[in-house]
Enzyme design. Structure first.
Site, PDB file in Angstrom:
ATOM      1  CG  HIS A  13      -1.876   1.152   1.260  1.00 35.59           C
ATOM      2  ND1 HIS A  13      -3.211   0.974   1.488  1.00 35.59           N
ATOM      3  CD2 HIS A  13      -1.705   2.489   1.078  1.00 35.59           C
ATOM      4  CE1 HIS A  13      -3.831   2.148   1.446  1.00 35.59           C
ATOM      5  NE2 HIS A  13      -2.931   3.092   1.203  1.00 35.59           N
ATOM      6  CG  HIS A  15      -0.917   7.079  -1.310  1.00 33.53           C
ATOM      7  ND1 HIS A  15      -2.173   7.197  -1.867  1.00 33.53           N
ATOM      8  CD2 HIS A  15      -1.087   6.440  -0.127  1.00 33.53           C
ATOM      9  CE1 HIS A  15      -3.064   6.664  -1.032  1.00 33.53           C
ATOM     10  NE2 HIS A  15      -2.430   6.182   0.024  1.00 33.53           N
ATOM     11  CG  LEU A  16       4.572   5.097  -6.074  1.00 35.80           C
ATOM     12  CD1 LEU A  16       4.905   4.211  -7.268  1.00 35.80           C
ATOM     13  CD2 LEU A  16       5.789   5.252  -5.167  1.00 35.80           C
ATOM     14  NE  ARG A  17       0.243  12.019  -2.874  1.00 35.54           N
ATOM     15  CZ  ARG A  17      -0.662  11.535  -2.031  1.00 35.54           C
ATOM     16  NH1 ARG A  17      -1.566  10.662  -2.442  1.00 35.54           N
ATOM     17  NH2 ARG A  17      -0.682  11.904  -0.777  1.00 35.54           N
ATOM     18  CG  ASN A  41      -5.271   8.431  -3.427  1.00 38.44           C
ATOM     19  OD1 ASN A  41      -4.225   7.900  -3.795  1.00 38.44           O
ATOM     20  ND2 ASN A  41      -5.369   9.064  -2.266  1.00 38.44           N
ATOM     21  CE  LYS A 106      -7.974   2.083  -0.380  1.00 41.06           C
ATOM     22  NZ  LYS A 106      -6.795   2.899  -0.116  1.00 41.06           N
ATOM     23  CG  HIS A 143      -9.917   4.719   3.520  1.00 40.38           C
ATOM     24  ND1 HIS A 143      -8.724   5.399   3.572  1.00 40.38           N
ATOM     25  CD2 HIS A 143     -10.670   5.206   4.538  1.00 40.38           C
ATOM     26  CE1 HIS A 143      -8.764   6.264   4.585  1.00 40.38           C
ATOM     27  NE2 HIS A 143      -9.940   6.169   5.168  1.00 40.38           N
ATOM     28  CG  HIS A 181      -4.868   2.544   5.841  1.00 43.38           C
ATOM     29  ND1 HIS A 181      -6.206   2.544   6.143  1.00 43.38           N
ATOM     30  CD2 HIS A 181      -4.757   3.143   4.625  1.00 43.38           C
ATOM     31  CE1 HIS A 181      -6.867   3.118   5.171  1.00 43.38           C
ATOM     32  NE2 HIS A 181      -6.014   3.480   4.236  1.00 43.38           N
ATOM     33  CG  LEU A 226      -7.682  10.999   7.477  1.00 40.21           C
ATOM     34  CD1 LEU A 226      -8.492  11.730   6.432  1.00 40.21           C
ATOM     35  CD2 LEU A 226      -8.444  10.921   8.803  1.00 40.21           C
ATOM     36  CG  ASP A 254      -1.675   5.012   3.846  1.00 34.82           C
ATOM     37  OD1 ASP A 254      -1.772   5.268   2.625  1.00 34.82           O
ATOM     38  OD2 ASP A 254      -2.447   5.479   4.691  1.00 34.82           O
ATOM     39  CG  HIS A 258      -0.123  15.293   1.520  1.00 30.98           C
ATOM     40  ND1 HIS A 258      -1.168  15.589   0.680  1.00 30.98           N
ATOM     41  CD2 HIS A 258      -0.420  14.102   2.082  1.00 30.98           C
ATOM     42  CE1 HIS A 258      -2.074  14.617   0.745  1.00 30.98           C
ATOM     43  NE2 HIS A 258      -1.636  13.693   1.578  1.00 30.98           N
ATOM     44  CB  ALA A 270      -4.964  13.014   5.850  1.00 34.18           C
TER      45      ALA A 270
HETATM   46  O1  DOR Z   1      -3.516   9.715   5.399  1.00 27.67           O
HETATM   47  C1  DOR Z   1      -3.869   9.323   4.295  1.00 27.67           C
HETATM   48  N1  DOR Z   1      -3.322   9.837   3.167  1.00 27.67           N
HETATM   49  N2  DOR Z   1      -4.817   8.397   4.209  1.00 27.67           N
HETATM   50  C2  DOR Z   1      -5.347   8.042   3.041  1.00 27.67           C
HETATM   51  O2  DOR Z   1      -6.226   7.228   3.040  1.00 27.67           O
HETATM   52  C3  DOR Z   1      -4.919   8.701   1.793  1.00 27.67           C
HETATM   53  C4  DOR Z   1      -3.573   9.248   1.908  1.00 27.67           C
HETATM   54  C5  DOR Z   1      -3.213  10.203   0.778  1.00 27.67           C
HETATM   55  O3  DOR Z   1      -3.478   9.888  -0.374  1.00 27.67           O
HETATM   56  O4  DOR Z   1      -2.630  11.253   1.065  1.00 27.67           O
HETATM   57 ZN    ZN Z   2      -3.377   5.071   1.460  1.00 23.74          ZN
END
Ligand code: DOR
Ligand code: ZN
Length: 351
Positions: A13, A15-17, A41, A106, A143, A181, A226, A254, A258, A270
């Protein structure tokens, strides 16, 4: 010096963006992990197999340009995920399966977290899609939080288990589901009570911290993610199950980047960015309860087995040597990215 050699881990799990962010996130992830399950996402989200294939190509281009060893480059294997919406069809799932590229789907309840506006509004109304996923053996990654305004943020995970997840499991008993998570003893115990179709990922922050770390002495935005950190008793239960040797629980960082200014903000985003130090962070958590011998299965074996994939053959070695986590990395165009525990000392390092 104490060392710990593990089978190379995967991150189930992350997030690479997209775009310029990949120049930072891809080499960071590829340093430790072979397979990574890439969360969809993005803005806009990855909703179709064609979009997933194109996204994977962009990740691989960033990998080719990264300043890491050829060995790590050839081992890195991004696995793609479709973002479930109110409009996803059973045919979309069949296409995803036949692509060989899409590993999972997802489920974000609409409004639950970052970039979830296109998420599902009527989860139990998605039965035809769940049926197709069950038939094609595509796992559902959830989620697990309800989003009603009147539900307290600390209760949202438990309410999701009781009101949504238990119904999905009852209706689709052969659907493989990863509770992503997890943050509560309720979720850990719920997972334990299910059969082998249900597993859970656990992040480093939910093993190492609780809501006091987030809130005592001032709001610490880099601990805000989150589902939100819960009270210490939940943290302890998560540590127990993660270090129990039960194959239902495995690594999913996770790691969610950001830019620093968007977290240190009156309305902070988050997400905890942990990709670079994730393994030393997990090692600290396991070492703290005398369970380093349980780390390899959690990090490198149980996830692969759940997904029906071979366990990696290469290894990675951790050494018990202090390191200081950098204050920040460069990110996007002139921005910075603050990692989890920036400026703090960790007992373990990657050799
Ligand atoms: O804290 C989080 N950040 N929880 C998530 O479910 C998404 C993630 C994000 O994409 O920044
Ligand atoms: Zn996530």
């Amino acid at each position: 010096m104490q060392t710990l050699t593990l089978i190379q881990p995967d991150d189930w799990h992350i997030h690479l963006r997209d775009g310029q962010a990949l120049a930072t996130t891809v080499p960071h992830a590829a340093t430790s992990f072979n397979r990574v399950i890439c969360m969809p996402n993005l803005v806009p989200p990855i909703k179709t197999t064609a979009q997933a294939i194109a996204y994977r190509e962009r990740i691989l281009t960033a990998l080719a340009n990264a300043d890491i060893s050829d060995t790590r480059k050839s081992a890195f294997d991004p696995r793609m995920v479709l973002y479930l919406t109110d409009h996803t069809t059973a045919d979309d799932i069949a296409t995803a399966k036949s692509s060989g590229i899409v590993q999972a789907v997802k489920l974000y309840p609409a409004g639950a977290t970052t970039n979830s506006a296109d998420g599902v509004t009527d989860i139990l109304g998605r039965g035809a899609v769940f049926e197709s996923m069950q038939k094609h053996g595509i796992p559902l990654l959830v989620h697990g939080e309800v989003t009603h305004n009147d539900v307290d943020i600390f209760d949202r995970e438990k309410r999701f288990l009781d009101e949504i997840l238990s119904v999905i499991i009852k209706n689709f008993p052969n659907l493989n589901i990863v509770m992503e998570h997890i943050t509560t003893s309720d979720a850990a115990d719920f997972c334990l009570a299910q059969d082998e179709h249900i597993a859970a990922t656990i992040t480093p922050q939910h093993l190492l911290f609780n809501r006091n770390h987030l809130l005592v002495g001032g709001v610490k935005p880099h601990f805000y993610c989150l589902p939100i950190l819960k009270r210490e008793s939940h943290q302890k239960r998560l540590l127990e199950v993660a270090t129990s040797g039960n194959p239902k629980f495995f690594l999913g960082t996770d790691s969610a980047p950001h830019a620093t200014h968007t977290k240190e903000n009156a309305c902070g985003c988050a997400g905890c960015y942990s990709a670079v130090h994730a393994l030393p962070l997990y090692a600290a958590a396991f070492d703290g309860v005398g369970a380093l011998d349980k780390l390899e299965n959690f990090a490198s074996v149980f996830g692969a087995k759940f997904y029906g994939l071979p366990v990696n053959t290469s290894t990675i070695t951790l050494i018990k040597q202090e390191q200081t986590i950098p204050q920040s990395y460069s990110y996007l165009d002139g921005k910075t990215l603050t990692p989890l525990l920036a400026g703090q000392t960790l007992a373990w390092s990657i050799q």
